[in-house]
Structure formats: structure tokens, C-alpha cells
Design an enzyme around this catalytic site. Structure first.
Site, PDB file in Angstrom:
ATOM      1  N   LEU A  95       0.885  -1.558  -0.024  1.00  0.00           N
ATOM      2  CA  LEU A  95       0.295  -0.433  -0.193  1.00  0.00           C
ATOM      3  C   LEU A  95       0.592   1.315  -0.252  1.00  0.00           C
ATOM      4  O   LEU A  95       0.617   3.011  -0.603  1.00  0.00           O
ATOM      5  CB  LEU A  95      -1.083  -0.292   1.322  1.00  0.00           C
ATOM      6  CG  LEU A  95      -1.875  -1.468   1.892  1.00  0.00           C
ATOM      7  CD1 LEU A  95      -2.860  -1.348   2.511  1.00  0.00           C
ATOM      8  CD2 LEU A  95      -3.052  -1.354   0.038  1.00  0.00           C
ATOM      9  N   GLY A  96       2.131   1.201   0.065  1.00  0.00           N
ATOM     10  CA  GLY A  96       3.222   2.027   0.392  1.00  0.00           C
ATOM     11  C   GLY A  96       3.644   2.014   1.575  1.00  0.00           C
ATOM     12  O   GLY A  96       3.985   0.922   2.343  1.00  0.00           O
ATOM     13  N   GLY A 149       6.384   4.141   4.816  1.00  0.00           N
ATOM     14  CA  GLY A 149       6.493   5.117   5.512  1.00  0.00           C
ATOM     15  C   GLY A 149       7.763   4.913   6.396  1.00  0.00           C
ATOM     16  O   GLY A 149       8.603   4.350   6.200  1.00  0.00           O
ATOM     17  N   GLY A 150       7.752   6.007   7.257  1.00  0.00           N
ATOM     18  CA  GLY A 150       9.341   6.263   8.283  1.00  0.00           C
ATOM     19  C   GLY A 150       9.501   4.593   9.132  1.00  0.00           C
ATOM     20  O   GLY A 150      10.251   4.105   9.588  1.00  0.00           O
ATOM     21  N   PHE A 151       8.478   4.260   9.622  1.00  0.00           N
ATOM     22  CA  PHE A 151       8.124   2.366   9.447  1.00  0.00           C
ATOM     23  C   PHE A 151       8.423   1.622   8.987  1.00  0.00           C
ATOM     24  O   PHE A 151       9.298   1.114   9.191  1.00  0.00           O
ATOM     25  CB  PHE A 151       6.931   2.178  10.941  1.00  0.00           C
ATOM     26  CG  PHE A 151       6.794   1.423  11.010  1.00  0.00           C
ATOM     27  CD1 PHE A 151       7.120   1.360  12.744  1.00  0.00           C
ATOM     28  CD2 PHE A 151       6.111   0.014  11.131  1.00  0.00           C
ATOM     29  CE1 PHE A 151       6.773   0.214  13.517  1.00  0.00           C
ATOM     30  CE2 PHE A 151       6.726  -1.661  11.853  1.00  0.00           C
ATOM     31  CZ  PHE A 151       6.654  -1.141  13.053  1.00  0.00           C
ATOM     32  N   VAL A 211       4.051  -0.753   4.709  1.00  0.00           N
ATOM     33  CA  VAL A 211       2.572  -1.938   4.641  1.00  0.00           C
ATOM     34  C   VAL A 211       1.603  -2.195   3.022  1.00  0.00           C
ATOM     35  O   VAL A 211       1.543  -1.802   2.325  1.00  0.00           O
ATOM     36  CB  VAL A 211       1.673  -0.266   5.141  1.00  0.00           C
ATOM     37  CG1 VAL A 211       0.246  -0.436   5.288  1.00  0.00           C
ATOM     38  CG2 VAL A 211       2.125   1.173   6.706  1.00  0.00           C
ATOM     39  N   LYS A 259       1.955  -3.338   8.518  1.00  0.00           N
ATOM     40  CA  LYS A 259       3.183  -2.214   8.688  1.00  0.00           C
ATOM     41  C   LYS A 259       4.115  -3.148   9.400  1.00  0.00           C
ATOM     42  O   LYS A 259       4.465  -3.664  10.362  1.00  0.00           O
ATOM     43  CB  LYS A 259       3.142  -1.149  10.285  1.00  0.00           C
ATOM     44  CG  LYS A 259       1.969  -0.438   9.176  1.00  0.00           C
ATOM     45  CD  LYS A 259       1.648   1.145  10.498  1.00  0.00           C
ATOM     46  CE  LYS A 259       2.584   1.333  11.022  1.00  0.00           C
ATOM     47  NZ  LYS A 259       2.867   3.007  11.297  1.00  0.00           N
ATOM     48  N   ASP A 296       2.886  13.661  15.899  1.00  0.00           N
ATOM     49  CA  ASP A 296       3.325  13.563  14.162  1.00  0.00           C
ATOM     50  C   ASP A 296       2.137  13.247  13.377  1.00  0.00           C
ATOM     51  O   ASP A 296       1.757  13.267  12.682  1.00  0.00           O
ATOM     52  CB  ASP A 296       4.182  12.517  14.669  1.00  0.00           C
ATOM     53  CG  ASP A 296       4.909  12.051  12.774  1.00  0.00           C
ATOM     54  OD1 ASP A 296       4.813  13.487  12.078  1.00  0.00           O
ATOM     55  OD2 ASP A 296       5.438  11.209  12.162  1.00  0.00           O
TER      56      ASP A 296
END
Length: 840
Positions: A528-529, A531-533, A536, A550, A647
Site C-alpha cells: 500500500l505504501g 513510511g518512516g516505519f 505497509v 506495517k 506527528d
């Protein structure tokens, strides 16, 4: 001896006498400190002299600029807070005022300009006489006229019987049925004008008494009936060691009152000029009044938004539904989410054959009791029988739920049920009468439809079999996990249990194989994409449950601490505007969080995409703003912790299938203790463009940091533009600077996204834009709290202050970096979030 009746003319001699007395008293007693009485011989003059209660709790004197009033305010509260005004409708505009006590015990306010009586304490309710009257200000804020030197409790007159906009501890809001006196609160016209406005709150005696808030002659909000513990329409209302409440229904009087048990605790109930009733508490360290509670606070608090026999639920979309066994009176209006016409019965009641029954509405604010009947001698079972025997009875409920069991006393309704709403927690049971056929349907809806007994038995047997198999599979998987992760179970215990001893997280641990199967072995097609983690993925458990996984990347700038933080924080949070964490997976080197799947992706994916952004009409954008505000209010105030997100940004707001917003990503959040209001950090985390100035520059964060981020989001949602952009080539302004320039030029509506239909409600958009600007003010103390933001968003009549200088709107040179520090090596390479290490 001077008496209020001695000098009533307008002669020169009379005026000269008044001025001479005023001058004499001014010279001999200028402070008034320690003097708590007014006598016929010693009036109060408008020369700086005041009357102070014996314990120095309240002050009585003249106040106002230009127009002068006699009022009472707190002595030790640094912000002058007037709680009672005598001549609120007739201010002194010429000369100086004099408050005097006549020999017959009547207080009057006159001016030394023309001796006109502007106000008098005489009233039809005052009876009796005093031989030696004295007017005394008491430590509870009551200004009374009594017999001098007497220990009798008799009072010829008292200010508590004539409240203005404020209810103090011990005051009565309601009726003296013997004298006919009605004590109600009436809001000031404005912050500087105490004249009565159209907003009033008082007790309505019709049917079973309730407290209503009126706007003129229109009922705006009601408390619901008193149920022995609280008003049924205020589920958060509860007595504790500092504060308790009482509602008395007696043949001689009907009134509400509250009591303070801690002298250091200063609280008052008011109706403000925006038509909001508020409980305020004085916070000495902040030198301000803090909203403790307010109403109305949501759409369902307005009187009968869903009409007769409709149920309002602010946590559902649409908010209106019909009672079981009812259907919309006007289906076309209902489809347009206008439920004011209410609902009609599917089937008429059958009183003759006695086949009717009752369906239970759980957690209800009981319907309007203006035409309800009460019998406190009946039990709830007797109440049910009586309702069935009365062909006109439509519903019943317990009048008092403070005892053991289902309650005592009986309230019955014999008309349509209006202004009915439900709560997630609180409220009480309401029993609605239905025809037999509708009762069967209601039971089917609540318990699930079933065809016959055999099918039910088969389903039960099948369910038991599945449960047994699932338990066996779970045990097998637990054994598999224990053998495959020797060191990682210690990780799980250390990071999920050690620091949360005594807190049962009740968070499921998923097997790695299960998550691998659900995501198609973490297929690129399911990604799905990122991020910083880390990345996903979309997954599916079983045939129906869709999930979002995630997966902590090995190269992630976030790590074990953020993973632990998110699990610990969000596991216990339950709110419709927060994303729901289903579980986690800790196996081998894998660390994953499993969430509910959001089919409409993130807010930024919709908002900043031209095609998808065009689908966001104004109503959808407004609902997203309100939803985010409610989620933040829950984090800051209503959850079991006080949580600062740190955040909040468009990519961390997810949208469900109905476009309801869900705040996500709590890896950087912080829990505040009960007395904490702000903190410092050596590690500044967040996203440039959403970070409050004091946090980015000095590492100081508080709830006001989230408020700043929310304000940026509001302006982005309305404009459809990112804050980190250039919107004026000559001045290099970002979105906030651009918005501020348009606001000062009176062109703020130019900011609205072009894709929004021009039929949008201008006043509502203007209000939201102004709220956004208030939230991004440079000084944290100038920004509103989220409780105030929710209040302002939900009230069309709320008076908003003018925004001051915004944060981060200064000009930028063309070579200036987008970073929030001059040390590039201190910043993470993640384009979404930054982490700055800086010695302090």
C-alpha cells in the site's frame, strides 16, 4: 443619617449632599478591605471602595468602562470574573453611582448626576420587614439583606434568588413553588455587556422536570431527567470528593444545585454569550479558567435532530436512525440526512388483545419528559404492567437507577418519543412499546435473523466445532512460536509487559506464517505504501477481514522504541476517530503491527491528488475536520492517558469506507502524567510543516503542539494544498503565510480549493478557516485547546477571537533548505519525518 429615601429629588441641594457624602467616605475609607456590609448610614460609592466578604472570597463593587455596573466577582482570582450583576439592564452612563440601603431594607442604585433610580431590590417575592437592616456579602458569593445583629437565618432578599449568567456552589437553579420565584441563568449580550441576551437556562416544570437551554423561545438543549445519579443526558456527570450534584423535586420547590467540598477548588457553571453552558474550573498556575464540561457539544445535543421516534447517535453516519419497529416519515428528506420529520410505526399498537411487548434501547438519553408521567412508588416490573394496561402508553423507564437492580420509580410516555439519543457508555435503558409483529422484527435485528430452531442448533454445533478447532490451532501455533523464537519471546515480554506491569494489554500475537499467507508473502501487488516505519501491506484474514500490516524495516529510522510505543499506547485506545490496532507479530527479526484496513487510504492521497480531491465536497471535508478534532480531544482529555501525538499530518490520517477520518501512527506519541502540561526533549521528532515553532526550535512540546498540527491540517483540507509550498513568488510564503496574507486582506475565501462546489456554506467555511488560523498562532498560550476547538466547530453562534501572528510565516530566501535545522547531518533521510538531536 443618610437613607436611600432621604434624597430622591433632583434639586441642587440634594446633589450637593450626595457629592459631599461621597467625598467624605472616599477620604475616610478608600480601601473597603474587611468591610462586608452596607448599612443605611454607610452606602457604597463608585470611588474605588468595595465590599469584601469576611473570608476575602468575593468582592462587591462598581465595575465597567464607560458604562458602570454594580457586581460581585472573586477576590483571589487574578482575572476579574463577575458572577452577579445588579443593574445589568440599566448601566450608569452619567455621573457616579451610589448603592444604598433604605431603612425599609430596600437596596437601590442611583447616580449623583440626577438621582435616578436605576435598580432596586424590591420584588413581589420579598415580604416581611426588618427593624435594623444590613446588606452583607457572604463568603459563598450571596449578597443578602438581613436583620443586623440577629442570628436568625431569615433573609428579606438575597442575590442568589436573582442569578445572572452564573451558578455558584450552593445556589439553586429552579423554582420556589410557594412564592412562584423562578431562578434561571441568562447569558450576557457580549463579553463587556452584561445585559440579558436571548440565551437562558432553567428548569421546565412540565411533566417530569428537566433543565433546558433556550435560545429565545426555542429549546436548544436539555439535560434529560434526573435519574438519581445524574441527568440522563449528561453521562459524564458524576459526584466525587471535590464536587457533588443534587436535583430536588419537592412539592415546595424544584431545583438543581452543586456543592464544592474542597475550599481550594473554584468552579462555576455559566451560560455564555454564544449560547453554551459550561462548567469552568480556575487553574491557578495557568491563571485562567479551564473548561471542565460544556453542552451542547455535538449534533445530537441539539433538541430532537432526528424528530419524533428517531434515535440520534453521533458515532454513526448518518447520525439519525428510526427506533426498531418504525420507519422514516419522509424518506426523501431522510435520504438527504434530514431526519427532523422523524419516524412512524410500522404497525399500530394492539391494546385490546394484549399482544404488545417492549424492545430495549440501551444507553439512552431518555426522551423529552415534558408530557411524561412519574410514579415513584412503582417498581420497574409494576411500571411495565401499568404501561401495558394503558392503551396510550408508548414507553417506560426507571425514574431512579441509583439503587441496586434495574431501578425504582416509573416514568411513562403517552406520546411520540422526541429528542432521543444513545451513548457508547452511560445513559440508561428505555423500554419502547411495539406491536407483536414489530417486536419479532426488532428481536431478529438485535439477535440476528434465524429461520427455524433446527438451523439455529446446526449453527451452534458448527460454531462450537470451529471454536474447538481454532483453540487447537491456536495451541499448536503457540507451541510453534515458542520453538521458533527463543530470544524473541523475551523481547515480547521485555518491551510489551515489563514497563506496563499491572496493565493487561490484551493484544493478540499473530503468527508470522499467518501474516505471510494473508499478504501473499508480502507481495508487491499488496504493498500500500511506505513510511518512516517501513512498508505497509494489505492482507486478508479468512474470507472477510481485511487488514493492513506495517512491517518494521531493518533500515527504518524508527525502531524498537517506536514499535513498543505504538503497541503500548494504541492497544488501550478506543475511539471511532482512531485507527484500531488488531495485534502484532514478533518473530525472528520481524516486528509487525496489524491494523484494520482503510479502503480510502490516507488523507494526503485523496486531498493532494487532483482527481481524488475533486470528490471531496465541502461536507466531506468538514466531517473530516470535525472527526480529527474529536480524535485529538479524546487523546488529550477523554482517554485514560493524556497523549500527545507529535506527528499529526495528512498522511497519518486514514479514511474508512465512509470517509470517516482515523488518526494513525503513534510511534512518536508521548503520554503525559496527570499534572504535566508540557515537556522538553532532546530528540525532536515530527514532520516539517506541521511542527509547532516552540517544539521545532526549543524541543518544548505540549497538547498545543498537536493543536498547531491540527491547524495546519485544517487549512490544507480547505485549500487542497500542502503547507510546504510556495504560494507567492515575490515573498516566498508557505501556505500558512499565504493564508495569513489573505486573511489580513479580507480575501480568506480565496483559499478554498477550486474543486469545492461554490455552493458551500460561507459562514461555516469562514469559521473553520478562522479556527485553523487560531490553532497555528505563534504563541502556544494563544492557541485554543481541542475542547474549545470542538466547541467552536459545533456552534454556529460561537464568538471567535481574532487570530494573532502565526508560526512559521516569515519570509524564506530561495536558497534556504526545507530542513528545520542548519545541521543537515542531524536530519533523517526519511522525507516524511525528521529526527533532530540537539544538545540543550
Amino acid at each position: 443619617m443618610f437613607s436611600g429615601s432621604l434624597c430622591t429629588g433632583t434639586s441642587f441641594l440634594c446633589r450637593l449632599l450626595l457629592i459631599a457624602i461621597a467625598t467624605f467616605v472616599s477620604i475616610t475609607n478608600t480601601s473597603g478591605i474587611g468591610v462586608d456590609t452596607i448599612t443605611p448610614a454607610h452606602p457604597l460609592f463608585d470611588n474605588g471602595t468595595t465590599v469584601v466578604s469576611a473570608g476575602q472570597t468575593f468582592v462587591l463593587g462598581f465595575f465597567g468602562s464607560g458604562r458602570r455596573y454594580v457586581g460581585i466577582w472573586y477576590y483571589k482570582v487574578s482575572v476579574q470574573t463577575v458572577v452577579w450583576v445588579a443593574n445589568r439592564g440599566r448601566p450608569i452612563t452619567r455621573g457616579r453611582g451610589i448603592l444604598s440601603l433604605a431603612a425599609d431594607g430596600t437596596l437601590t442604585i442611583v447616580t449623583d448626576a440626577n438621582s435616578t433610580v436605576l435598580w432596586s431590590s424590591s420584588s413581589p417575592s420579598a415580604s416581611g420587614s426588618l427593624s435594623s437592616p444590613v446588606a452583607q456579602l457572604l463568603d459563598d458569593g450571596n449578597f443578602v439583606i438581613r436583620e443586623s445583629g440577629s442570628s436568625s437565618s431569615y433573609r428579606l432578599w438575597q442575590s442568589f434568588d436573582f442569578p445572572t449568567d452564573t451558578l455558584l456552589p450552593g445556589m439553586k437553579l429552579g423554582w420556589n413553588l410557594t412564592s412562584g420565584l423562578n431562578r434561571n441563568l441568562t447569558a450576557w449580550t457580549s463579553e463587556t455587556d452584561p445585559a440579558p441576551s436571548g440565551y437562558a437556562m432553567g428548569v421546565d416544570l412540565d411533566g417530569y422536570p428537566e433543565i433546558f437551554l433556550w435560545s429565545g423561545t426555542t429549546k436548544k438543549w436539555r439535560t434529560g431527567p434526573w435519574n438519581g445519579l445524574r441527568f440522563s443526558g449528561i453521562p459524564e456527570m458524576k459526584s466525587y470528593d471535590r464536587l457533588s450534584f443534587d436535583f430536588v423535586v419537592h412539592r415546595d420547590e424544584v431545583f438543581y444545585s452543586f456543592y464544592i467540598h474542597d475550599p481550594a477548588y473554584i468552579s462555576r457553571l455559566i451560560v455564555n454569550q454564544s449560547g453554551i453552558t459550561q462548567r469552568l474550573v480556575w487553574i491557578e498556575q495557568d491563571k485562567q479558567w479551564n473548561p471542565f464540561w460544556f453542552a451542547p457539544k455535538d449534533q445530537c445535543d441539539n433538541v430532537s435532530p432526528c424528530g419524533p421516534n428517531g434515535i440520534c447517535n453521533p458515532n454513526e453516519s448518518p447520525i439519525c436512525d428510526c427506533l426498531p419497529g418504525f420507519h422514516p416519515r419522509n424518506p426523501s428528506n431522510w435520504d438527504f440526512r434530514d431526519g427532523r420529520d422523524g419516524c412512524l410505526r410500522n404497525t399500530g399498537l394492539d391494546c385490546r388483545n394484549g399482544t404488545d411487548g417492549f424492545t430495549t434501547v440501551v444507553g439512552a438519553k431518555l426522551p423529552d419528559t415534558s408530557r411524561a408521567a412519574v410514579d415513584m412508588s412503582l417498581s420497574l416490573d409494576s411500571c411495565k404492567i401499568m404501561c401495558l394496561q394503558n392503551c396510550s402508553c408508548t414507553a417506560y423507564a426507571a425514574a431512579n437507577i441509583s439503587g441496586v437492580g434495574s431501578g425504582i420509580g416509573c416514568i411513562t410516555w403517552t406520546s411520540d418519543l422526541t429528542d432521543l439519543r444513545v451513548y457508547i457508555s452511560g445513559g440508561q435503558d428505555l423500554y419502547v412499546r411495539l406491536a407483536a409483529s414489530d417486536l419479532d422484527l426488532a428481536r431478529a435485528e438485535s439477535k440476528g435473523s434465524r429461520k427455524n430452531t433446527y438451523i439455529v442448533i446446526a449453527i451452534v454445533v458448527l460454531a462450537v466445532t470451529i471454536i474447538l478447532l481454532s483453540c487447537a490451532a491456536f495451541v499448536w501455533r503457540k507451541k510453534r512460536i515458542s520453538t521458533s523464537i527463543t530470544g524473541n519471546n523475551s523481547f515480547s515480554e521485555q518491551y510489551l509487559n515489563e514497563e506496563n506491569e499491572g496493565q493487561d494489554l490484551e493484544l493478540p500475537l499473530f503468527d508470522l506464517g499467518t501474516i505471510t499467507d494473508a499478504t501473499g508473502n508480502f507481495s508487491i501487488a499488496n504493498k500500500l505504501g511506505e513510511g518512516g516505519f517501513g512498508p505497509v501491506y494489505k492482507g486478508q484474514l479468512g474470507e472477510e477481514q481485511e487488514i493492513a500490516v506495517k512491517r518494521l524495516s531493518k533500515s527504518s529510522v524508527q525502531g524498537v522504541d517506536e514499535f513498543k510505543n505504538e503497541v503500548v499506547l494504541i492497544a488501550k485506545l478506543q475511539h471511532r476517530n482512531l485507527v484500531r490496532l488488531l495485534g502484532c507479530c514478533i518473530q525472528g527479526e520481524e516486528k509487525m503491527l496489524i491494523y484494520e484496513y482503510m479502503p480510502n487510504k490516507s488523507l494526503d492521497a485523496n486531498l493532494f491528488d487532483k482527481a481524488r480531491g475533486a470528490l471531496l465536497d465541502w461536507r466531506t471535508r468538514y466531517n473530516i475536520i470535525v472527526g480529527i478534532a474529536r480524535g485529538l480531544l479524546y487523546l488529550h482529555q477523554d482517554s485514560r492517558f493524556r497523549i500527545i501525538h507529535r506527528d499529526l499530518k495528512a498522511s497519518n490520517v486514514l479514511l474508512d469506507k465512509d470517509m470517516n477520518p482515523k488518526i494513525s501512527d503513534f510511534g512518536m506519541a508521548r503520554i503525559f502524567g496527570g499534572d504535566e502540561t508540557e515537556a522538553n526533549t532532546r530528540k525532536v521528532v515530527g514532520t516539517y510543516g506541521y511542527m509547532a515553532p516552540e517544539y521545532a526550535m526549543d524541543g518544548v512540546f505540549s497538547v498545543k503542539s498537536d493543536v498547531f498540527s491540527f491547524g495546519v491540517l485544517v487549512i490544507e483540507i480547505i485549500s487542497g494544498k500542502k503547507n510546504r509550498g510556495v504560494y507567492n513568488s515575490s515573498r516566498q510564503l508557505n501556505l500558512l503565510g499565504h493564508a495569513w496574507s489573505l486573511y489580513k486582506e479580507g480575501k480568506i475565501l480565496d483559499l478554498v480549493d477550486e474543486s469545492v462546489d461554490y455552493s458551500f456554506p460561507i459562514t461555516e467555511v469562514m469559521r473553520c478557516l478562522k479556527i485553523g488560523l487560531l490553532c497555528v498562532q505563534n504563541r502556544p498560550e494563544d492557541r485554543p485547546t481541542m475542547s474549545s476547538v470542538v466547541l467552536m466547530l459545533g456552534s454556529e453562534d460561537a464568538v471567535l477571537p481574532q487570530p494573532r501572528e502565526l508560526g512559521f510565516v516569515t519570509n524564506r530566501g530561495p536558497l534556504e533548505s526545507d530542513s528545520s535545522t542548519s545541521k543537515p547531518e542531524s536530519i533523517s533521510t526519511n522525507h516524511l519525518s525528521i529526527t533532530i538531536f540537539e544538545g540543550r
